[in-house]
Design a protein around this motif. Structure first.
Motif, PDB file in Angstrom:
ATOM      1  N   PRO A 104       0.831  -1.207   0.000  1.00 51.33           N
ATOM      2  CA  PRO A 104       0.000   0.000   0.000  1.00 51.33           C
ATOM      3  C   PRO A 104       0.863   1.253   0.000  1.00 51.33           C
ATOM      4  O   PRO A 104       1.861   1.343   0.722  1.00 51.33           O
ATOM      5  CB  PRO A 104      -0.786  -0.119   1.311  1.00 51.33           C
ATOM      6  N   MET A 140       1.910   1.022  -4.613  1.00 52.77           N
ATOM      7  CA  MET A 140       1.200   0.546  -5.787  1.00 52.77           C
ATOM      8  C   MET A 140      -0.289   0.747  -5.539  1.00 52.77           C
ATOM      9  O   MET A 140      -0.735   0.793  -4.399  1.00 52.77           O
ATOM     10  CB  MET A 140       1.524  -0.933  -6.069  1.00 52.77           C
ATOM     11  N   GLN A 141      -1.041   0.881  -6.605  1.00 57.52           N
ATOM     12  CA  GLN A 141      -2.477   1.050  -6.476  1.00 57.52           C
ATOM     13  C   GLN A 141      -3.162  -0.311  -6.376  1.00 57.52           C
ATOM     14  O   GLN A 141      -2.729  -1.282  -6.998  1.00 57.52           O
ATOM     15  CB  GLN A 141      -3.024   1.827  -7.678  1.00 57.52           C
ATOM     16  N   PRO A 142      -4.239  -0.417  -5.597  1.00 56.64           N
ATOM     17  CA  PRO A 142      -4.854  -1.732  -5.382  1.00 56.64           C
ATOM     18  C   PRO A 142      -5.404  -2.371  -6.647  1.00 56.64           C
ATOM     19  O   PRO A 142      -5.355  -3.591  -6.793  1.00 56.64           O
ATOM     20  CB  PRO A 142      -5.964  -1.441  -4.364  1.00 56.64           C
ATOM     21  N   SER A 143      -5.927  -1.574  -7.585  1.00 53.84           N
ATOM     22  CA  SER A 143      -6.456  -2.159  -8.823  1.00 53.84           C
ATOM     23  C   SER A 143      -5.330  -2.744  -9.667  1.00 53.84           C
ATOM     24  O   SER A 143      -5.480  -3.822 -10.269  1.00 53.84           O
ATOM     25  CB  SER A 143      -7.221  -1.104  -9.621  1.00 53.84           C
ATOM     26  N   PHE A 154      -6.589  -0.288   1.101  1.00 58.17           N
ATOM     27  CA  PHE A 154      -5.957  -0.977  -0.019  1.00 58.17           C
ATOM     28  C   PHE A 154      -6.454  -2.415  -0.133  1.00 58.17           C
ATOM     29  O   PHE A 154      -6.891  -2.854  -1.207  1.00 58.17           O
ATOM     30  CB  PHE A 154      -4.441  -0.959   0.178  1.00 58.17           C
ATOM     31  N   TRP A 203      -8.582  -4.236  -3.048  1.00 56.34           N
ATOM     32  CA  TRP A 203      -7.927  -5.358  -3.729  1.00 56.34           C
ATOM     33  C   TRP A 203      -8.801  -6.612  -3.691  1.00 56.34           C
ATOM     34  O   TRP A 203      -9.013  -7.262  -4.724  1.00 56.34           O
ATOM     35  CB  TRP A 203      -6.577  -5.616  -3.053  1.00 56.34           C
ATOM     36  N   HIS A 226      -7.635   7.618   1.910  1.00 52.04           N
ATOM     37  CA  HIS A 226      -6.394   7.634   1.131  1.00 52.04           C
ATOM     38  C   HIS A 226      -6.547   7.028  -0.260  1.00 52.04           C
ATOM     39  O   HIS A 226      -5.718   7.289  -1.135  1.00 52.04           O
ATOM     40  CB  HIS A 226      -5.292   6.873   1.878  1.00 52.04           C
ATOM     41  N   ILE A 227      -7.572   6.213  -0.465  1.00 51.47           N
ATOM     42  CA  ILE A 227      -7.739   5.494  -1.722  1.00 51.47           C
ATOM     43  C   ILE A 227      -9.163   5.667  -2.231  1.00 51.47           C
ATOM     44  O   ILE A 227     -10.124   5.596  -1.447  1.00 51.47           O
ATOM     45  CB  ILE A 227      -7.421   3.990  -1.540  1.00 51.47           C
ATOM     46  N   VAL A 266     -11.563   4.579  -5.900  1.00 52.22           N
ATOM     47  CA  VAL A 266     -11.654   4.004  -7.244  1.00 52.22           C
ATOM     48  C   VAL A 266     -13.085   4.140  -7.732  1.00 52.22           C
ATOM     49  O   VAL A 266     -14.035   4.098  -6.941  1.00 52.22           O
ATOM     50  CB  VAL A 266     -11.233   2.514  -7.274  1.00 52.22           C
ATOM     51  N   ALA A 277     -13.699   0.227 -10.846  1.00 54.03           N
ATOM     52  CA  ALA A 277     -12.543  -0.672 -10.892  1.00 54.03           C
ATOM     53  C   ALA A 277     -13.010  -2.067 -11.303  1.00 54.03           C
ATOM     54  O   ALA A 277     -13.953  -2.618 -10.736  1.00 54.03           O
ATOM     55  CB  ALA A 277     -11.867  -0.721  -9.530  1.00 54.03           C
TER      56      ALA A 277
END
Length: 392
Positions: A78, A81-84, A133, A137, A156-157, A159, A162
């Motif tokens: 986390p 890198m991005q979770p997708s 994350f 994921w 923080h994240i 999408v 996705a």
């Protein structure tokens, strides 16, 4: 009891804290360790992560074709890198490897390294980001089996839509492993992972961690599996094992220990702090001080970050100590030894026969009646290579 080995992508040696006895870790050597682990029937390998290591995803991908059954415990990070994207990488790897991927969720505890990678959140914020994350994921991979997309808005994240077009083999997703000693880590494990890993602490301390994570998970209607990360120094006698433990750190000097401990002290990892406490920040150097629990030795942690303890002893003793941890509810043992190629063989040969379910099949027996060349495993019939698919 699942037994994993370790791929030493940060280097390998017969001694810690020195370049003496070091060997170059290149693709050929990494393949040797992986093939050894595979042929010896280890269940999987942990591939380390961090700037001191080769990239774990590239390494793991390079080992798919040279192994058959071996599973790969590979890190997602986390903030790095991005979770997708991590979900897409995981799905691809899982398909290409025939469903042999395991995921190691790594929050990170070295603030200097994290800042170098552009990740500036503090300890508490990193766990919030890690929770977001792994939630994204997991959902992206789980929904990929039905062709669904996923929206998420966190601190923080975030999408929107996705989606994965090609799902992993493992349904809903490859299992997630995670280790951490803080309260935030235990809470994350209770909610979001399949297996919680601890570094090698005395059994009484491990029991407290297991009880806490298990109780937290029960509040969410979940169950969590448990594992432990340890080094092993096993020899045919206790005396030989302890002599080799001393030999492993025989070239470590005070300056090297001081530099290593200063670097570890700057980390905000609770687990790293607990490792340092086992040897009093490097001030304990005698065997009687470093043996912090029967046959559990903290000498590795004098100069190595992360997992810093080893089980030391003869095969029966080491097997008994592993069983003590198993009796606490641990079923995954992630092991390593220096150097990793030789020690993979040594541990399998000496200890596997003493562990439950380790021998996949009994070895064929027949009377040796000559003619004799060298009498070495002459009663073991060579195994046939796997059948290849017909080409047409």
């Amino acid at each position: 009891m699942q037994v994993f080995w370790f791929i030493p992508t940060h280097g390998d040696s017969r001694y810690l804290g020195t370049s003496a006895g070091a060997r170059q870790v290149n693709l050929d050597y990494i393949k040797q360790v992986a093939v050894a682990a595979d042929s010896l029937n280890y269940d999987g390998v942990l591939i380390p992560t961090g700037r001191s290591c080769e990239d774990p995803w590239v390494i793991a991908s390079s080992l798919i074709a040279v192994t058959q059954k071996l599973r790969f415990l590979v890190a997602v990070r986390p903030g790095l890198m991005q979770p997708s994207l991590a979900a897409r990488m995981a799905a691809t790897f899982d398909r290409l490897s025939g469903g042999r991927l395991l995921i190691n969720l790594v929050t990170g505890g070295d603030t200097a390294e994290l800042k170098g990678d552009g990740f500036f959140l503090d300890h508490a914020q990193r766990y919030v980001a890690s929770e977001e994350f792994i939630k994204v994921w997991r959902e992206v991979l789980a929904r990929s089996h039905d062709g669904e997309s996923y929206d998420f808005q966190g601190e923080h994240i975030a999408v929107e839509g996705a989606k994965l077009l090609f799902p992993p083999i493992q349904n809903p997703h490859p299992p997630v492993y995670f280790g951490g000693s803080s309260e935030a880590a235990h809470e994350l494990a209770a909610q979001h992972v399949e297996t919680y890993l601890t570094w090698g602490e005395p059994p009484a301390e491990v029991a407290k961690k297991v009880a806490d994570v298990r109780a937290r998970a029960a509040k969410y209607g979940r169950t969590v599996k448990f594992g432990i990360r340890l080094h092993v120094i096993v020899r045919e006698t206790d005396a030989e094992a302890w002599a080799d433990a001393e030999r492993l750190i025989s070239k470590v000097d005070d300056a090297t220990v001081a530099r290593a401990q200063a670097a570890f002290a700057n980390m905000d990892s609770v687990g790293q702090r607990r490792m340092a406490e086992l040897h009093a920040g490097g001030t304990k150097r005698r065997r009687e001080d470093l043996e912090i629990s029967p046959n559990l030795w903290a000498g590795v942690g004098l100069v190595r970050g992360g997992a810093g303890t080893a089980l030391v002893g003869d095969p029966q003793t080491v097997a008994a100590r592993l069983q003590e941890y198993a009796d606490l509810g641990l079923d995954t043992f992630v092991l390593s030894g220096y150097p990793h190629l030789e020690e993979a063989y040594r541990f399998a040969e000496l200890v596997f026969p003493l562990l439950p379910d380790r021998l996949k099949s009994s070895l064929p027996g027949r009377i040796l009646n000559g003619p004799f060349g060298e009498v070495i495993a002459n009663n073991i019939v060579p195994s046939a290579p796997p059948l290849q698919a017909a080409q047409g």
